[in-house]
Design a protein around this motif. Structure first.
Motif, short mmCIF file in Angstrom:
data_model
loop_
_atom_site.label_atom_id
_atom_site.label_comp_id
_atom_site.label_asym_id
_atom_site.label_seq_id
_atom_site.Cartn_x
_atom_site.Cartn_y
_atom_site.Cartn_z
N ASN A 1 -18.29 3.17 3.22
CA ASN A 1 -16.89 2.87 3.53
C ASN A 1 -16.80 1.92 4.70
N PHE B 1 -13.01 6.95 -7.10
CA PHE B 1 -11.61 6.64 -6.79
C PHE B 1 -11.12 5.46 -7.62
N TYR C 1 -7.26 4.67 -8.58
CA TYR C 1 -6.68 3.45 -8.04
C TYR C 1 -5.76 2.83 -9.08
N PHE D 1 -4.37 0.10 -9.55
CA PHE D 1 -4.39 -1.29 -9.99
C PHE D 1 -5.68 -1.70 -10.68
N LYS E 1 -0.26 -9.40 -7.37
CA LYS E 1 0.44 -8.12 -7.38
C LYS E 1 1.39 -8.09 -8.57
N SER F 1 -9.05 -9.58 3.10
CA SER F 1 -7.78 -9.64 3.80
C SER F 1 -7.86 -8.85 5.09
N GLU F 2 -6.71 -8.70 5.74
CA GLU F 2 -6.67 -7.93 6.98
C GLU F 2 -7.16 -6.50 6.74
N ALA F 3 -7.01 -6.01 5.51
CA ALA F 3 -7.43 -4.64 5.20
C ALA F 3 -8.92 -4.45 5.47
N ASP G 1 -5.02 -12.62 7.47
CA ASP G 1 -6.11 -12.20 6.59
C ASP G 1 -7.45 -12.25 7.31
N ARG H 1 -0.80 -2.01 14.77
CA ARG H 1 -1.64 -3.16 14.44
C ARG H 1 -2.36 -3.70 15.68
N ARG I 1 -1.77 1.48 9.24
CA ARG I 1 -3.06 0.81 9.27
C ARG I 1 -3.07 -0.38 8.31
N PRO I 2 -3.78 -1.46 8.69
CA PRO I 2 -3.71 -2.68 7.90
C PRO I 2 -4.24 -2.51 6.48
N ASP I 3 -5.23 -1.64 6.31
CA ASP I 3 -5.79 -1.49 4.95
C ASP I 3 -4.87 -0.69 4.04
N ALA J 1 -1.71 -6.12 0.38
CA ALA J 1 -1.18 -6.59 -0.89
C ALA J 1 -1.45 -5.62 -2.04
N ASN J 2 -2.63 -5.05 -2.10
CA ASN J 2 -2.90 -4.09 -3.16
C ASN J 2 -2.81 -2.66 -2.64
N GLY J 3 -2.12 -2.49 -1.53
CA GLY J 3 -1.78 -1.17 -1.04
C GLY J 3 -0.28 -0.98 -1.12
N GLN K 1 2.30 -2.74 -0.39
CA GLN K 1 3.11 -3.81 -0.99
C GLN K 1 3.21 -3.62 -2.50
N PHE L 1 -4.37 7.10 -2.29
CA PHE L 1 -4.87 5.86 -1.72
C PHE L 1 -5.11 6.04 -0.23
N SER M 1 -8.17 7.94 0.43
CA SER M 1 -9.42 7.26 0.10
C SER M 1 -9.88 6.31 1.20
N LEU M 2 -9.01 6.02 2.16
CA LEU M 2 -9.35 5.04 3.19
C LEU M 2 -10.36 5.63 4.17
N PRO M 3 -11.25 4.80 4.67
CA PRO M 3 -12.26 5.32 5.61
C PRO M 3 -11.59 5.74 6.93
#
Lengths: 325, 478
Positions: free
Chosen positions: A71, A91, A96, A98, A274, A290-292, B124, B145, B436-438, B442-444, B446, B470, B473-475
Motif C-alpha cells: 500500500n 478490493f 472498486y 470503477f 470519470k 495524481s495527488e492521490a 497532481d 491538505r 485526504r487527497p487519495d 478523480a476516481n474517488g 469526484q 473505498f 481500502s486506503l492505506p
C-alpha cells in the motif's frame, strides 16, 4: 577442415596451462568464423539492448508487480508494514466501483476499433488505391488527424460536442434549448460512443495510410492474372490481394489492439476518465500519478492491464515465430 | 550548474526522485506529465547552481539563520535569492505573482526565481514535487491538505516567522495554518467564501426575494422555472464543483463536527445522516442545470452572466468570469446570499466553505539551507496586507487575509464576502481540502458524486457502502 589433431591433442585437464591454452586457442581459431573483434562487437550489440531491455522494461515491470502487493503511497521507504498481500486485487475485483466498467469500456473500445474503425480505414485505402482523381487530396484529408496528438483531437471534439448552443453538433441539429440539448460528453452511456467516434476519426486515417502502403507493394501482375482468369473485383480482393497482404494484416491487427488497450489521452483530456469514460489507463493514472499517489493500488491495476496486453502480444509473437520456422 | 565536486549536496537528482520517475514511466501513464516533473526538477537544479554564490559550506547542517531570520532583513541590504513554486498559472494571478516578486526584490534586494506550473498539473504532481527538488517556498492550500504533507515531513515549520506576524491575522487563520503537531506550517495569503451568487438586476426585474429557508428556496426555484430561467447554474465537468453542494447541505443538516468527522474517517459514510444529505440534494436537483456533467464552472458562470440562470452556488472566484466578460456593469450587478437555513440546530453555526490559500516552506529544497533567511523574508513579505493587495487588485476574487490590508478599494461584493466569513462560527475548507487527497480524487469522491448525480434515485445505501469501502481500502495516512 579434416584435421585429426583436436580429438586427441587437447588434454582434458587444464593443469598444464601453457600447452593446453595454446592448443585450444589454436583449435578455436581454426573452427570459429568470428574474430575476437567480431565477438566483442556481437557481445556489445546483443548485450547493450539486453541491458536496456532489462533496466527499462523488465525491472520496472517486476517492480510494478511487486508494488502491487503493497500500500505504498510514494513517500519514504517501503517497509514490511506496507505489505498487504492480495488486498489491492481483492478490493479491485470485488468492490472498486470503477474497475469493471473500465474493463468493459476497454473491451468496447477494442471491439469498435476492430469491427468498425479499422475495416473502414482499410476500405478507404482500397478506394484510394484505385487511382481516382484527387487521390492525393483525399489521402491528405484522411491522414491529417493522425498528425495531431490525441490530446489535440480531444480538444477539437470537445468543442464539437459541447452541449446546447455552444457546441457545433447540437447547434447544427438545432438542439439548443435546455430541454432538448444533448450533452454528448456528459451523459454516461453516450459519452463513450462519442469519444469512440473522435478516436476513430484519427484511427481510420492511420490504418488507411498503413494499408495503402501495403496495397501499393502488391505485385500488379497478380491482379492481371486474376483478371485474366475471370475473377471479379470482389474475388480479386478477397482471394488474391488480401491473402498476399497477410503480413500487413497482422501489423494492422496488432496496431489496432495496442491502440485500444492504451487508449488514454482523449478520455483524460475530456474529464480525467470519470462519469462513463473510465478506462484502465485513466484509473492507473488517477490513482498512482495524481495527488492521490496510491502507487500500490495503481500498480495492481497496471498489472491487470499488463496481463490483458500479454494475450495479443503472445499471439502475435507465436505467429511471427511460426512463420520464421 | 558548475557545482564543485566536493560538495555532498550537488544538483544531482536525489534517489527517491529518480526511482519514482522511472517507475512512473512504466505505469503507462502520461509521459508528458512525468517529463514535466523532470523539467521542473531540472529548472530548480539549474537555478540552484547558476545564481547563488555558495555562502557557506553546504555540508554545514546546523540550521543556518534559524533564529536570525525571524525578522525580515533590513531593506536592500540582503543579497542572494529565493526560489518560489507557484500554481498561479492563469494570466491575472500570474501577473500578480510577478508584481509581488518585483516589489519584494525592490524592498529587500533578494532576487526571486519563480517556477509557475499549470494549476491542475501542480496539484497532481505535488507529492513527487515535494519529495524531489521543490522550490524554497511554494503555494498550497490550508486544511487537511496542508497537514497531510506536514505529517509526512515534507514541509518546514515556520513558527519563528509566524510569531512575528501572527498579530496581523485572526485566530481562525491561525487555526487553519497549524499542523497536527501544533507547529505552524504556512502563511495564509487569501480566501474566498462559497455562497449562492445571483444578479441583482434579475432579482429586481422579477421581483424575487432572497430566500432564507428551504421552502422559500424551492418556491423561488419553481417561480424561476416558470419565468424561463434555470434556477441553479451547475457545472461539474471538473468533478470538484459538486463537492460544494455536498458540503453546504451536510453542514446545514448535520453540522460542522459531523462533516469534518466524516471527511477524516471518524464518521462512517454509511451513516443515515449521509443518506439524508443525498435525499435533500435530490430535492434540489430538478432545479439545477441538467447539462451539468459536460459544463465547466466557467461555462456555467456564463449562464449566470447571460441571465439564463438565476442562481449559482460557487466560490467568490465566480467574479473572475464576470471580470473577464469585460463589462464593469455586469460585475457590479453580481451579489450573493448565504445558502438558506434548513431549520436544524446547526443553523446557528452559520457554517460555510471558505478555502484559504497559503504559502509554505518546503523541506527538501536543495537551496533551502543557503536561502533560509531569504525564504523566511519572502513568507514575511506575504503576511503584509500591502503585498496581498497587489494580488487582489488583479481581479482574482480572492480576499486578502492580513488585518492591515487597506480595504478602501473593496467593492460592496468584497465587503460582503469579508462579512459573511467573519460572521460564520464554523468555517470549512472544501471537501477535497478537508479530506485526504487519495480519497477526494478523480476516481474517488469526484466519481462517487458523479455516480450519484447521474442517477439520483439509485439505491443510496449501496453507493454509500461503496464509498465507505473505498475509504477503508486506503492505506494508513502516516
Amino acid at each position: 577442415m579434416a584435421d585429426p589433431r583436436p580429438a586427441d591433442a587437447v588434454p582434458a585437464p587444464t593443469s598444464d596451462v601453457g600447452a593446453g591454452t595454446r592448443v585450444s586457442a589454436a583449435v578455436r581459431h581454426r573452427y570459429s568464423l568470428l574474430t575476437r573483434r567480431d565477438k566483442l562487437i556481437l557481445t556489445l550489440m546483443v548485450g547493450i539492448p539486453t541491458i536496456l531491455d532489462l533496466v527499462f522494461i523488465w525491472a520496472p515491470t517486476i517492480a510494478s508487480v511487486g508494488l502491487s502487493f503493497t500500500n505504498w503511497r510514494g513517500i519514504g521507504a517501503i517497509t514490511a508494514q506496507n505489505w498487504v498481500g492480495l488486498r489491492n486485487y481483492t478490493f479491485l475485483f470485488t468492490q472498486y466501483l470503477f474497475f469493471w466498467p473500465a474493463v468493459e469500456h476497454n473491451l468496447i473500445w477494442l471491439i469498435f476499433f476492430v469491427c468498425i474503425a479499422t475495416p473502414f480505414g482499410m476500405f478507404l485505402a482500397v478506394l484510394l488505391d484505385r487511382d481516382i482523381r484527387g487521390s492525393a487530396i483525399y489521402q491528405n484529408a484522411f491522414f491529417l488527424p493522425v498528425v495531431l496528438s490525441l490530446a489535440v483531437v480531444g480538444f477539437i471534439w470537445e468543442l464539437l460536442y459541447a452541449p446546447g448552443s455552444s457546441g457545433l453538433i447540437d447547434g447544427a441539429l438545432g438542439l439548443t434549448s435546455q430541454t432538448n440539448a444533448i450533452d454528448w460528453l456528459g451523459t454516461p452511456g453516450l459519452n463513450l460512443w462519442a469519444v469512440l467516434v473522435a478516436a476513430s476519426w484519427r484511427q481510420v486515417g492511420y490504418i488507411m495510410i498503413l494499408y495503402l502502403a501495403g496495397l501499393k507493394s502488391v505485385d500488379p501482375t497478380l491482379r492481371e492474372a486474376a483478371a485474366i482468369d475471370g475473377a471479379n473485383e470482389w474475388q480479386t480482393f478477397f482471394r488474391v490481394v488480401f491473402p498476399v497482404m497477410a503480413p500487413i494484416n497482422t501489423v494492422i491487427l496488432v496496431v489496432t489492439v495496442i491502440e485500444s488497450l492504451r487508449a488514454f489521452d482523449i478520455a483524460y483530456i475530456i474529464n480525467h476518465g470519470k462519469n462513463g469514460l473510465e478506462l484502465l489507463s485513466t484509473l492507473i493514472t488517477n490513482n498512482s500519478i495524481s495527488e492521490a499517489n496510491l502507487i500500490g493500488f495503481g500498480s495492481a491495476i497496471a498489472v491487470v492491464l499488463l496481463v490483458i496486453s500479454l494475450g495479443p502480444i503472445i499471439l502475435y509473437l507465436n505467429r511471427v515465430f511460426r512463420e520464421e520456422s | 550548474m558548475a557545482s564543485s565536486g566536493d560538495t555532498p549536496r550537488g544538483p544531482a537528482l536525489p534517489d527517491p526522485g529518480t526511482t519514482q520517475l522511472s517507475r512512473r514511466t512504466v505505469l503507462k501513464g502520461v509521459a508528458g506529465v512525468a517529463g514535466l516533473a523532470g523539467v521542473s526538477a531540472f529548472l530548480a537544479a539549474c537555478g540552484a547552481g547558476a545564481t547563488t554564490a555558495p555562502t557557506k559550506a553546504p555540508a554545514a547542517s546546523a540550521a543556518p539563520g534559524g533564529g536570525a531570520a525571524s525578522a525580515p532583513p533590513p531593506a536592500a541590504s540582503a543579497t542572494g535569492q529565493v526560489t518560489v513554486g507557484s500554481n498561479n498559472s492563469d494570466p491575472a494571478p500570474k501577473k500578480g505573482m510577478e508584481l509581488i516578486n518585483a516589489a519584494f526584490t525592490q524592498a529587500t534586494g533578494i532576487a526571486v526565481q519563480m517556477n509557475t506550473v499549470d494549476h491542475n498539473t501542480y496539484q497532481d504532481q505535488i507529492t513527487s514535487y515535494l519529495q524531489g527538488t521543490p522550490q524554497d517556498d511554494f503555494l498550497w492550500f490550508s486544511g487537511h491538505r496542508m497537514r497531510f504533507f506536514a505529517d509526512q515531513g515534507l514541509v518546514t515549520p515556520i513558527d519563528d516567522v509566524w510569531s512575528s506576524v501572527k498579530n496581523n491575522f485572526t485566530s481562525a487563520f491561525a487555526t487553519a495554518v497549524t499542523g497536527n503537531d501544533g507547529k505552524v506550517y504556512g502563511i495564509p495569503i487569501d480566501y474566498y467564501p462559497w455562497a449562492v451568487f445571483y444578479r441583482k438586476s434579475v432579482f429586481q426585474q422579477h421581483n424575487y426575494q432572497i430566500p432564507t429557508t428551504w421552502d422559500q428556496l424551492i418556491t423561488l426555484c419553481q417561480t424561476m422555472q416558470k419565468d424561463g430561467l434555470i434556477p441553479f447554474a451547475f457545472g461539474d465537468k471538473d468533478g470538484w464543483p459538486a463537492m460544494g453542494t455536498f458540503d453546504i447541505l451536510d453542514l446545514r443538516l448535520n453540522g460542522y463536527d459531523f462533516h469534518i468527522g466524516l471527511l477524516t474517517g471518524k464518521q462512517k459514510w454509511t451513516d443515515p445522516r449521509v443518506t439524508a444529505v443525498f435525499d435533500q440534494w435530490k430535492k434540489l436537483l430538478p432545479y439545477c442545470d441538467s447539462q451539468f456533467a459536460g459544463l465547466t464552472w466557467q461555462q456555467s458562470a456564463d449562464k449566470l452572466i447571460q441571465k439564463k440562470a438565476g442562481m449559482y452556488l460557487l466560490g467568490l472566484f465566480v467574479s473572475q468570469e464576470f471580470t473577464a466578460a469585460g463589462s464593469p456593469a455586469d460585475l457590479a450587478d453580481l451579489d450573493f446570499f448565504a445558502f438558506p437555513y434548513l431549520g436544524t440546530q446547526y443553523d446557528a453555526e452559520k457554517a460555510l466553505d471558505a478555502p484559504i490559500d497559503v504559502i509554505m516552506m518546503s523541506a527538501k529544497s536543495r537551496t533551502l539551507q543557503q536561502d533560509m533567511a531569504n525564504a523566511k523574508a519572502y513568507l514575511d513579505f506575504w503576511s503584509k496586507g500591502s503585498t496581498q493587495l497587489i494580488m487582489f487588485k488583479q481581479g482574482t476574487g480572492l480576499i486578502p487575509t492580513a488585518n492591515d490590508t487597506d480595504t478602501s478599494g473593496y467593492s460592496a461584493l468584497d465587503k460582503k464576502a469579508v462579512q459573511i466569513v467573519s460572521e460564520a462560527k464554523k468555517i470549512t475548507q472544501f471537501l477535497d481540502r478537508d479530506s485526504r487527497p487519495d480519497f477526494a480524487g478523480a476516481n474517488g469522491m469526484q466519481s462517487f458524486l458523479a455516480k450519484f448525480l447521474a442517477n439520483p434515485n439509485q439505491n443510496l445505501m449501496a453507493l454509500q457502502t461503496t464509498i465507505q469501502n473505498f475509504w477503508d481500502s486506503l492505506p494508513p495516512e502516516t
